[in-house]
Design a protein around this motif. Structure first.
Motif, mmCIF file in Angstrom:
data_model
loop_
_atom_site.group_PDB
_atom_site.id
_atom_site.type_symbol
_atom_site.label_atom_id
_atom_site.label_comp_id
_atom_site.label_asym_id
_atom_site.label_seq_id
_atom_site.Cartn_x
_atom_site.Cartn_y
_atom_site.Cartn_z
ATOM 1 N N CYS A 91 34.071 41.987 42.818
ATOM 2 C CA CYS A 91 35.252 40.990 42.139
ATOM 3 C C CYS A 91 35.034 39.742 42.743
ATOM 4 C CB CYS A 91 36.467 41.486 41.755
ATOM 5 S SG CYS A 91 37.505 40.540 41.156
ATOM 6 N N CYS A 94 39.386 39.528 44.070
ATOM 7 C CA CYS A 94 39.795 40.345 45.048
ATOM 8 C C CYS A 94 38.633 41.185 45.998
ATOM 9 C CB CYS A 94 40.726 41.426 44.555
ATOM 10 S SG CYS A 94 39.902 42.632 43.396
ATOM 11 N N THR A 96 37.064 43.480 45.138
ATOM 12 C CA THR A 96 36.625 45.160 44.916
ATOM 13 C C THR A 96 35.312 45.093 44.335
ATOM 14 O OG1 THR A 96 38.905 45.233 44.192
ATOM 15 C CG2 THR A 96 37.410 46.638 43.002
ATOM 16 N N CYS A 112 37.887 43.268 36.436
ATOM 17 C CA CYS A 112 38.198 44.032 37.642
ATOM 18 C C CYS A 112 39.314 44.908 37.109
ATOM 19 C CB CYS A 112 38.778 43.060 38.773
ATOM 20 S SG CYS A 112 39.084 43.874 40.196
ATOM 21 N N CYS A 115 42.450 43.703 40.111
ATOM 22 C CA CYS A 115 43.269 42.429 39.729
ATOM 23 C C CYS A 115 42.906 41.941 38.224
ATOM 24 C CB CYS A 115 42.895 41.422 41.023
ATOM 25 S SG CYS A 115 41.095 40.633 40.556
HETATM 26 ZN ZN LIG Z 1 39.497 42.126 41.533
#
Ligand SMILES: [Zn+2]
Length: 753
Positions: A91, A94, A96, A112, A115
């Motif tokens: 992502c 964030c 991820t 995501c 977030c």
């Molecule tokens: Zn994210």
């Protein structure tokens, strides 16, 4: 009605045999969609104290359940998808890692799940090299499995991957020589040199110490190791710049030579000093440029030079309710650990002591550097069980996988935050743990808070990413993702409790409480959890206040049992003489053992093994039939004097033989005809050519298969001097100064209103 929903409850006071006779499976996380359930992270790796997350903090508070996750991130795995790709999909907001629980908006975009940012999918991710078509991203391994390992591209490195570097720090003080451990250490190390994880770049060094530091030059061309002794330990320096740390494959002969000489080298030394602090400072200087692993073998209280300690324990107060000196005497070891951590050095401790060694202080060197701690109290090489335990543990330690220069980050869905970490590491920023080394036997815990309402969400996710350098010099990222549904009613939350995971988290919280406040506060906190949880359950049932009984939901019926066992555990017990170092070690284990081993230490598994021929069987990995005796409660009422019982405590096993066991059993298992002829000095059962012996050995091997290494089996007779080792683990019985399980329940009953 409640039964229909699987929400049965149990009146604890009416159910003396509360322990299930078969394996306790972790509760299932149900996402309601088969394909997502199948993709979720294994509970062996990642577990949450509740399998449904309350939609708000107030609902969590009402349930009175602790909220947190336990993780065993570097566990040895049989099936691990490893992928190499030019772009790792993460992502943009964030960071991820893409995972099975993201949302695909279309074939080119994903949302995501942590977030909620919308991200583009790279071309590579959409292309299927097998069918040579674009489209369906869900066929990718990143989407099919929530445990995955990436081979990281160069942007994940701050410097070229470090080689495997191993430095051994060996206490050779008089106490060390007297214990006799040196011979075992050198033998095991010599025979496992080729099995140390690494490649052609692997480096190794040895440093011995008593009141002085003894360095060994292993320079090319020497016909034997050259010892250099440094007497000035207050301002440590290295006696020569090179050849103290050498390439393992190039200098193997010299190292073997050194390991042969060491046990005899200090045999007649009466040096009672141990300059651990100076040795650690030298180690820090020696491997600072690369980082690596320092292994310390310590047999005496460090009593000379920097970091010197003096005895603090009062042996007359070993059973006092008010336990002193749980905290470090100075911050030398913690500060040095942080310096080591900054240079990617982890320090592991093998404590082989016969006297007080102040583990509360010296453990700081491992706790804050991502190290491990092993303890062999009252070790004497002449006792077979002691020596065998040390050998097996050391062999596992030397040969298990290792990751260097690691960091682990735990991310969670927006609205959740991690507020406390448990385990051995240094917290570098709010969610980033610095792990100079990562090993496959280390567990971690995190406490979590709900900071924003989750009522708009169906599920929340946790993702752990472990970035490390393998022993072959590859940068890798292991990612685990756990997805859990959100719920809005108190009944749902309480009935989703994972009692073993709760006990795992509570025991870590109780260690912190003991150190920050006092042991009695920690004990009281355990009691309050049991009271609060049962009271909140009672509230959720809306039962009549006058009704009798002590009701627990089915999913929490073992919580009071585990808590009463924890109050008798060496970490938290009072009233029973407990050496301070033993207590501290037990606390270190609470903080860092993976859950399955921790539960066995808290409440060991007890099996009858005199009648294995009558038991159901299961198949092991080789397809052989293994007997499955039903587990017994830990109480003398489970025992029969004609029986034999196996107690699995996780890191060791006890085989207790009743005094009236049959002659047949003695003959077929031990090859003797008389009870007293069974030796106390065996640590493995002989295997004879008869069905009974084969069945018992098969069962023991089966239990060992679940462990990191086959543990020592100690045989205890009813008249053995160490009989108490078995008897004191009958945790449901009343002992001096501690309630029986039944009395504990009665006490809870008076408190649950
Ligand atoms: Zn994210």
């Amino acid at each position: 009605f409640n039964k229909l929903w699987g929400h049965e409850n149990v009146d604890l006071l009416q159910t003396p045999n509360i322990l299930p006779q078969t394996k306790i499976e972790p509760p299932k996380v149900s996402l309601g969609q088969d394909f997502l359930d199948a993709a979720n992270c294994s509970p062996d790796i990642f577990r949450c104290t509740i399998t449904k997350i309350p939609e708000s903090n107030s609902l969590l508070q009402k349930s009175r359940l602790p909220f947190g996750i336990l993780i065993h991130p570097f566990k040895d795995l049989e099936h691990l998808p490893v992928i190499q790709c030019s772009t790792i999909v993460r992502c943009r907001a964030c960071r991820t890692y893409i995972n099975p629980f993201v949302f695909f908006v279309d074939a080119k975009r994903w949302k995501c799940n942590l977030c909620y940012r919308l991200n583009e999918l790279p071309e590579e991710f959409q292309y299927d090299p097998v069918s040579k078509t674009y489209g369906d991203p869900s066929r990718r391994p990143e989407i099919k499995s929530s445990t995955i390992e990436y081979i990281a591209p160069s942007e994940y490195m701050l410097r070229p991957p470090q080689p495997a570097v191993y430095l051994f720090l060996i206490d050779v003080s008089k106490a060390a020589v007297d214990s006799g451990y040196l011979q075992t250490l050198c033998t095991v190390l010599a025979s496992n040199l080729s099995s140390l994880p690494g490649d052609a770049r692997t480096q190794i060094g040895v440093l011995a110490y008593n009141s002085a530091l003894h360095f060994y030059s292993l320079a090319d061309g020497l016909n034997q190791p050259h010892e250099m002794t440094v007497l000035d330990i207050d301002d440590v320096f290295l006696p020569c710049p090179d050849n103290l740390l050498v390439n393992l494959s190039e200098r193997k002969e010299l190292i073997l030579d050194l390991l042969t000489q060491l046990p005899n080298r200090f045999k007649n030394s009466y040096d009672s000093h141990s300059a651990l602090g100076a040795a650690l400072q030298a180690a820090h200087k020696l491997i600072g440029p690369t980082g690596g692993r320092v292994t310390v073998f310590q047999a005496a209280l460090p009593n000379k030079g920097p970091g010197a300690l003096s005895p603090r324990e009062d042996p007359n107060k070993r059973s006092a309710a008010d336990v002193q000196h749980l905290n470090p005497a100075n911050d030398f070891y913690k500060r040095l650990a942080l310096e080591c951590s900054g240079q990617q050095i982890a320090v592991d401790l093998f404590i082989i002591n016969s006297q007080y060694i102040d583990l509360a202080t010296i453990s700081g060197i491992s706790r804050f550097s991502g190290g491990s701690i092993y303890h062999f109290p009252l070790f004497n090489v002449s006792r077979l069980v002691d020596n065998e335990k040390f050998e097996r543990c050391l062999k596992r330690y030397l040969t298990r996988k290792i990751g260097f220069e690691a960091v682990m980050r735990i991310r969670c869905t927006r609205g959740l935050t991690i507020h406390t970490f448990h385990g051995n590491f240094f917290v570098r920023s709010t969610d980033l743990l610095s792990l100079p080394n990562v090993n496959p036997d280390a567990g971690f815990g995190m406490q979590i808070a709900i900071e924003e309402s989750l009522s708009e969400l169906q599920t929340v996710c946790f993702q752990a990413a472990l970035l490390y350098t393998s022993s072959k010099g590859e940068r890798r990222i292991r990612v685990h993702t756990l997805c859990i549904p959100v719920a809005s009613t108190l009944t749902d939350i309480i009935n989703s409790a994972d009692q073993q995971c709760i006990v795992g988290l509570l025991s870590k919280m109780a260690v912190d409480r003991s150190l920050q406040s006092s042991l009695s506060d920690a004990r009281e906190a355990f009691l309050n959890v049991a009271i609060d949880v049962l009271a909140s359950y009672r509230l959720s049932l809306n039962v009549d206040n006058n009704s009798s009984g002590l009701l627990a939901p089915n999913c929490l019926k073992l919580l009071p049992l585990y808590i009463s066992a924890l109050l008798k555990h060496p970490a938290f017990r009072t009233g029973t003489a407990t050496r301070l170092d033993d207590r501290i070690k037990a606390m270190c284990d609470m903080k860092s053992l993976p859950l399955y081993l921790l539960i066995q230490q808290i409440y060991p598994d007890l099996y009858p093994v005199h009648n294995l021929e009558e038991q159901e069987v299961t198949k092991n990995q080789e397809g052989e039939e293994v007997p499955q005796p039903l587990r017994l409660q830990l109480s003398a009422r489970s025992l029969d004097s004609k029986g034999a019982y196996l107690m699995d405590q996780g890191d060791s096993m006890i085989l207790y033989i009743g005094p009236s066991i049959s002659i047949d059993f003695l003959a077929s298992i031990f090859g003797v005809s008389d009870y007293n002829a069974i030796s106390d000095e065996i640590c493995e059962l002989p295997l004879w050519d008869n069905p009974r012996s084969q069945r018992l050995n098969m069962f023991i091997n089966y239990l060992n298969d679940e462990k990191p290494f086959p543990v020592v089996l100690q045989v205890i007779k009813d008249n053995s001097p160490n009989r108490h080792l078995f008897i004191e683990r009958l945790l449901e019985d009343r002992v001096e100064n501690a309630l029986s399980y039944h009395e504990f329940l009665q006490h809870l009953k008076t408190q649950v209103k």
